[in-house]
Design a protein around this motif. Structure first.
Motif, PDB file in Angstrom:
ATOM      1  N   ARG A  30     -11.551   5.685 -41.465  1.00  0.00           N
ATOM      2  CA  ARG A  30     -12.360   4.594 -42.060  1.00  0.00           C
ATOM      3  C   ARG A  30     -12.815   3.616 -40.986  1.00  0.00           C
ATOM      4  O   ARG A  30     -13.944   3.100 -41.028  1.00  0.00           O
ATOM      5  CB  ARG A  30     -11.556   3.862 -43.129  1.00  0.00           C
ATOM      6  CG  ARG A  30     -11.317   4.696 -44.406  1.00  0.00           C
ATOM      7  CD  ARG A  30     -10.848   3.827 -45.547  1.00  0.00           C
ATOM      8  NE  ARG A  30      -9.594   3.142 -45.279  1.00  0.00           N
ATOM      9  CZ  ARG A  30      -8.383   3.673 -45.495  1.00  0.00           C
ATOM     10  NH1 ARG A  30      -8.275   4.909 -45.977  1.00  0.00           N
ATOM     11  NH2 ARG A  30      -7.294   2.981 -45.233  1.00  0.00           N
ATOM     12  N   ALA A  31     -11.942   3.346 -40.003  1.00  0.00           N
ATOM     13  CA  ALA A  31     -12.310   2.435 -38.925  1.00  0.00           C
ATOM     14  C   ALA A  31     -13.454   3.006 -38.101  1.00  0.00           C
ATOM     15  O   ALA A  31     -14.386   2.297 -37.706  1.00  0.00           O
ATOM     16  CB  ALA A  31     -11.098   2.168 -38.028  1.00  0.00           C
ATOM     17  N   ALA A  37     -15.700   5.079 -39.185  1.00  0.00           N
ATOM     18  CA  ALA A  37     -16.902   5.048 -40.018  1.00  0.00           C
ATOM     19  C   ALA A  37     -17.536   3.664 -40.037  1.00  0.00           C
ATOM     20  O   ALA A  37     -18.746   3.520 -40.085  1.00  0.00           O
ATOM     21  CB  ALA A  37     -16.559   5.499 -41.434  1.00  0.00           C
ATOM     22  N   ALA A  38     -16.685   2.652 -39.979  1.00  0.00           N
ATOM     23  CA  ALA A  38     -17.183   1.277 -40.025  1.00  0.00           C
ATOM     24  C   ALA A  38     -17.862   0.858 -38.725  1.00  0.00           C
ATOM     25  O   ALA A  38     -18.687  -0.032 -38.713  1.00  0.00           O
ATOM     26  CB  ALA A  38     -16.030   0.315 -40.335  1.00  0.00           C
ATOM     27  N   PRO A  69     -15.973  10.004 -37.701  1.00  0.00           N
ATOM     28  CA  PRO A  69     -14.759  10.208 -38.502  1.00  0.00           C
ATOM     29  C   PRO A  69     -14.386  11.680 -38.635  1.00  0.00           C
ATOM     30  O   PRO A  69     -13.204  12.024 -38.540  1.00  0.00           O
ATOM     31  CB  PRO A  69     -15.126   9.594 -39.854  1.00  0.00           C
ATOM     32  CG  PRO A  69     -16.156   8.570 -39.534  1.00  0.00           C
ATOM     33  CD  PRO A  69     -16.946   9.133 -38.397  1.00  0.00           C
ATOM     34  N   GLN A 128      -6.293   8.582 -42.258  1.00  0.00           N
ATOM     35  CA  GLN A 128      -7.380   8.099 -43.107  1.00  0.00           C
ATOM     36  C   GLN A 128      -7.778   6.677 -42.726  1.00  0.00           C
ATOM     37  O   GLN A 128      -8.963   6.322 -42.754  1.00  0.00           O
ATOM     38  CB  GLN A 128      -6.964   8.167 -44.574  1.00  0.00           C
ATOM     39  CG  GLN A 128      -6.864   9.586 -45.114  1.00  0.00           C
ATOM     40  CD  GLN A 128      -8.184  10.341 -45.008  1.00  0.00           C
ATOM     41  OE1 GLN A 128      -9.252   9.778 -45.234  1.00  0.00           O
ATOM     42  NE2 GLN A 128      -8.108  11.633 -44.657  1.00  0.00           N
ATOM     43  N   LEU A 129      -6.798   5.858 -42.362  1.00  0.00           N
ATOM     44  CA  LEU A 129      -7.090   4.505 -41.921  1.00  0.00           C
ATOM     45  C   LEU A 129      -7.987   4.532 -40.684  1.00  0.00           C
ATOM     46  O   LEU A 129      -8.993   3.803 -40.606  1.00  0.00           O
ATOM     47  CB  LEU A 129      -5.789   3.755 -41.608  1.00  0.00           C
ATOM     48  CG  LEU A 129      -5.939   2.384 -40.929  1.00  0.00           C
ATOM     49  CD1 LEU A 129      -6.614   1.387 -41.872  1.00  0.00           C
ATOM     50  CD2 LEU A 129      -4.576   1.857 -40.480  1.00  0.00           C
ATOM     51  N   ASP A 169      -4.320  -3.694 -43.739  1.00  0.00           N
ATOM     52  CA  ASP A 169      -4.496  -2.264 -44.015  1.00  0.00           C
ATOM     53  C   ASP A 169      -3.401  -1.442 -43.342  1.00  0.00           C
ATOM     54  O   ASP A 169      -2.938  -0.443 -43.897  1.00  0.00           O
ATOM     55  CB  ASP A 169      -5.879  -1.806 -43.547  1.00  0.00           C
ATOM     56  CG  ASP A 169      -7.000  -2.483 -44.317  1.00  0.00           C
ATOM     57  OD1 ASP A 169      -6.808  -2.759 -45.520  1.00  0.00           O
ATOM     58  OD2 ASP A 169      -8.054  -2.759 -43.720  1.00  0.00           O
ATOM     59  N   VAL A 206      -8.746  -2.196 -36.679  1.00  0.00           N
ATOM     60  CA  VAL A 206      -8.195  -2.111 -38.029  1.00  0.00           C
ATOM     61  C   VAL A 206      -7.496  -3.434 -38.325  1.00  0.00           C
ATOM     62  O   VAL A 206      -7.022  -4.112 -37.409  1.00  0.00           O
ATOM     63  CB  VAL A 206      -7.200  -0.938 -38.186  1.00  0.00           C
ATOM     64  CG1 VAL A 206      -7.903   0.396 -38.018  1.00  0.00           C
ATOM     65  CG2 VAL A 206      -6.032  -1.058 -37.218  1.00  0.00           C
TER      66      VAL A 206
END
Length: 279
Positions: free
Chosen positions: A275-276, A278-279, A5, A271-272, A259, A255
């Motif tokens: 986060r993807a 990071a997941a 990220p 930011q979306l 979202d 994603v």
């Protein structure tokens, strides 16, 4: 392309490929990014203007030649006919693809339908392979900082790993996963307004045989074009979902459409994606 990220957020010139079914919001999402910083590459627009431009125009002229008034003007070079494709109006591409079935209702023979499908398949591969060149052009010629590839809804049907590897090498691939609620909306929308679609030949042959048996038909020319499109769309939709997920699992990230709907600007978008990753 894989990264952390923080690496993504620090990436000076971001290059993104958006994948997903038509209707999940790829173009809407791309349009929320600042146009002065993001170069918006539309795969379908490239297909229609660069690779299918002449066949599309020929198809329009062929229809015009059926009208005596226009026929005389065309034969005497008194008028000039060409499609007016834009990023927001890709109707000429779908019109060229056409629908299978009764010629009296605008349908195509199986041979002609498959010919056009094959042309589209080749064009879509070429359009996606053009992405690295357009990344360079966007930066070197037009001075865009970032690049977003708004890929067509049938990219998952290409069965061409080399093309996917090119996209993964030069862009961060992001798959927009639909929801059961949106899936139903898109299926109902397709039933109200059946549009021409691209099908893998294996899928088309398999589903066409089932459709003909269910409808008790023994001749392609007896098919009601809109009826076949309406019947096959839910099957096509559900066949494409695992294909898209497999691409995301191997080459990129996922994603959820819920979202994506919350994205209002560039910062939300970044930011979306962070986060993807990071997941």
């Amino acid at each position: 392309m894989k990264m952390s990220p923080q690496d993504f957020l620090d990436w000076e010139s971001k290059r993104i490929t958006l994948l997903g079914m038509s209707g999940v919001g790829k173009t809407t999402l791309a349009d929320k990014l600042p146009k002065q910083r993001w170069f918006h590459y539309s795969g379908d627009y490239r297909i229609g203007t660069r690779y299918l431009g002449e066949p599309i125009d020929d198809n329009i002229k062929r229809q015009a030649m059926e009208i005596p008034f226009l026929r005389d003007l065309l034969r005497s070079d008194s008028i000039y006919i060409r499609s007016n494709i834009t990023v927001d109006n890709l109707t000429p591409v779908s019109t060229f693809l056409g629908k299978l079935g009764d010629p009296a209702r605008g349908g195509l023979s199986l041979k002609e339908f498959k010919r056009r499908q094959s042309l589209h398949h080749t064009a879509e591969i070429a359009a996606m392979r053009d992405v690295p060149d357009f990344i360079a052009k966007a930066s070197d010629i037009y001075d865009y900082k970032h690049f977003i590839n708004d890929a067509g809804g049938s990219v998952c049907e290409l069965d061409d790993p080399e093309t996917l590897e090119i996209l993964a090498e030069h862009t961060l691939i992001v798959y927009i996963r639909t929801s059961p609620e949106l899936e139903q909306i898109l299926i109902e929308r397709a039933a109200r307004d059946p549009k021409p679609l691209y099908y893998r030949e294996e899928f088309l042959d398999e589903q066409l045989a089932v459709y003909m048996a269910e409808r008790g038909l023994d001749d392609i020319e007896r098919i009601a074009p809109d009826d076949f499109v309406t019947w096959v769309f839910p099957r096509l939709f559900r066949a494409r979902l695992p294909r898209y997920q497999a691409i995301a699992d191997q080459y990129g990230y996922t994603v959820d459409v819920q979202d994506v709907a919350q994205v209002n600007d560039e910062q939300d978008f970044l930011q979306l994606l962070a986060r993807a990753l990071a997941a």
